[in-house]
Design a protein around this motif. Structure first.
Motif, PDB file in Angstrom:
ATOM      1  N   SER A 222       0.830  -1.210   0.000  1.00  0.00           N
ATOM      2  CA  SER A 222       0.000   0.000   0.000  1.00  0.00           C
ATOM      3  C   SER A 222       0.865   1.261   0.000  1.00  0.00           C
ATOM      4  N   GLU A 225       2.267   1.675  -3.422  1.00  0.00           N
ATOM      5  CA  GLU A 225       1.210   2.134  -4.323  1.00  0.00           C
ATOM      6  C   GLU A 225       0.967   3.629  -4.159  1.00  0.00           C
ATOM      7  N   ASP A 226       0.915   4.084  -2.918  1.00  0.00           N
ATOM      8  CA  ASP A 226       0.673   5.501  -2.655  1.00  0.00           C
ATOM      9  C   ASP A 226       1.762   6.380  -3.272  1.00  0.00           C
ATOM     10  N   ASN A 228       3.295   5.599  -6.011  1.00  0.00           N
ATOM     11  CA  ASN A 228       3.295   5.263  -7.437  1.00  0.00           C
ATOM     12  C   ASN A 228       4.553   4.497  -7.855  1.00  0.00           C
ATOM     13  N   THR A 231       1.864  -0.661  -8.984  1.00  0.00           N
ATOM     14  CA  THR A 231       0.406  -0.664  -9.138  1.00  0.00           C
ATOM     15  C   THR A 231      -0.033  -2.122  -9.170  1.00  0.00           C
ATOM     16  N   THR A 232      -1.335  -2.363  -9.136  1.00  0.00           N
ATOM     17  CA  THR A 232      -1.830  -3.741  -9.132  1.00  0.00           C
ATOM     18  C   THR A 232      -2.926  -3.921 -10.168  1.00  0.00           C
ATOM     19  N   GLU A 233      -3.045  -5.150 -10.615  1.00  0.00           N
ATOM     20  CA  GLU A 233      -4.077  -5.524 -11.574  1.00  0.00           C
ATOM     21  C   GLU A 233      -4.781  -6.767 -11.041  1.00  0.00           C
ATOM     22  N   GLY A 249       4.957   1.114 -11.345  1.00  0.00           N
ATOM     23  CA  GLY A 249       3.956   2.171 -11.338  1.00  0.00           C
ATOM     24  C   GLY A 249       3.807   2.963 -12.606  1.00  0.00           C
ATOM     25  N   ASP A 250       4.885   3.178 -13.362  1.00  0.00           N
ATOM     26  CA  ASP A 250       4.767   4.000 -14.563  1.00  0.00           C
ATOM     27  C   ASP A 250       5.894   3.678 -15.534  1.00  0.00           C
TER      28      ASP A 250
END
Length: 270
Positions: A222, A225-226, A228, A231-233, A249-250
């Motif tokens: 988490s 994720e915050d 970036n 990310t999750t799928e 994340g990118d």
């Protein structure tokens, strides 16, 4: 006749001081920096006799907060190359006690000196005293699993590509020193995201090998994720809730070399 030693750093001093020692050698009241140097020297194969570290519990806890130092020490303990015990500090300076000399370590910034005596009576008396101190000291329990076990299970349970990336990231962090503060859970998750591993699989592996609980992996996920970093799928499964596939994340992270992943992730988490 004993000669004092001036060295560029603790690693160099220890390599010189421990050269040729075949009997157990004590490292008494080492600082966390000294402990790290001892682990480096032992890991490099520059010692032959067992090294016995005895230090205050708070000092040992500080030294083994770092994943790399702790996991490498666990390997050395398992191989009987290092033993670690806790005992009350008894000296102002760290001591290195071999079979034929006692060396007091004095640090001045990065540079260190070894003030050495090989007087037979003094060495014998000191070894007798530290042997008694060692016998009274309690073994220190390392909570970090051995790095060899981590690597082997990561390869077997998650995959050889993930293991290779894990090693690459660890080397980059070791080279960077204190500039990168990612812990072992964050490192595992970033590497898992690079290889699009399921969160369930990497967290189960981490809990099974003893790195951290699934709950800790979830909390760290988490946080990443915050920021970036990842990310999750959602991935549907036949029965039960969908599982989460980890991804970077990118595009900047996806394009980064593996050697740079830890630095980029660490910068985003600050």
């Amino acid at each position: 006749m004993a000669t004092n030693t001036l060295a560029a750093d603790r690693h160099e001093l220890l390599t010189t001081t421990l050269a040729g020692a075949t009997e157990p050698c004590w490292i008494v009241d080492p600082t966390p920096e000294m402990i790290e140097a001892v682990v480096d020297v032992a890991s490099d194969g520059d010692t032959t006799g067992q090294l016995r570290l005895v230090a205050a519990e708070d000092t040992l806890k500080t030294a083994f907060e770092g994943f790399l130092v702790a996991s490498r020490t666990a390997d050395l303990v398992a191989d009987n190359e290092i033993a670690v015990r806790t005992g009350a500090a008894t000296n102002t300076n760290s001591l290195v006690i071999t079979e034929d000399a006692v060396t007091a370590v004095v640090a001045a910034g990065e540079q260190v000196a070894g003030l050495r005596t090989d007087d037979p009576e003094f060495v014998a008396t000191t070894r007798e005293e530290i042997a008694d101190h060692w016998a009274d000291a309690e073994p220190f329990r390392l909570r970090t699993p051995a790095i060899s076990e981590i690597r082997a299970t990561l390869r077997d349970d998650i995959g050889p590509a993930v293991r290779e990336d894990f090693d690459t990231v660890l080397r980059s962090i070791e080279t960077a020193g204190d500039d990168i503060a990612l812990d072992e859970v964050a490192i595992s998750l970033v590497i898992a995201a690079k290889n699009e591993v399921l969160l369930y699989d990497i967290s189960k592996w981490g809990e099974d090998v003893g790195i951290a609980s699934k709950a800790t992996f979830s909390r760290t996920k988490s946080r990443l994720e915050d920021a970036n970093v990842i990310t999750t799928e959602k991935v549907p499964i036949d029965v039960g809730r969908p599982r989460l596939r980890l991804q970077l994340g990118d595009d900047q992270l996806k394009a980064a070399a593996t050697t740079d992943l830890a630095a980029v992730a660490d910068e985003r988490l600050r």
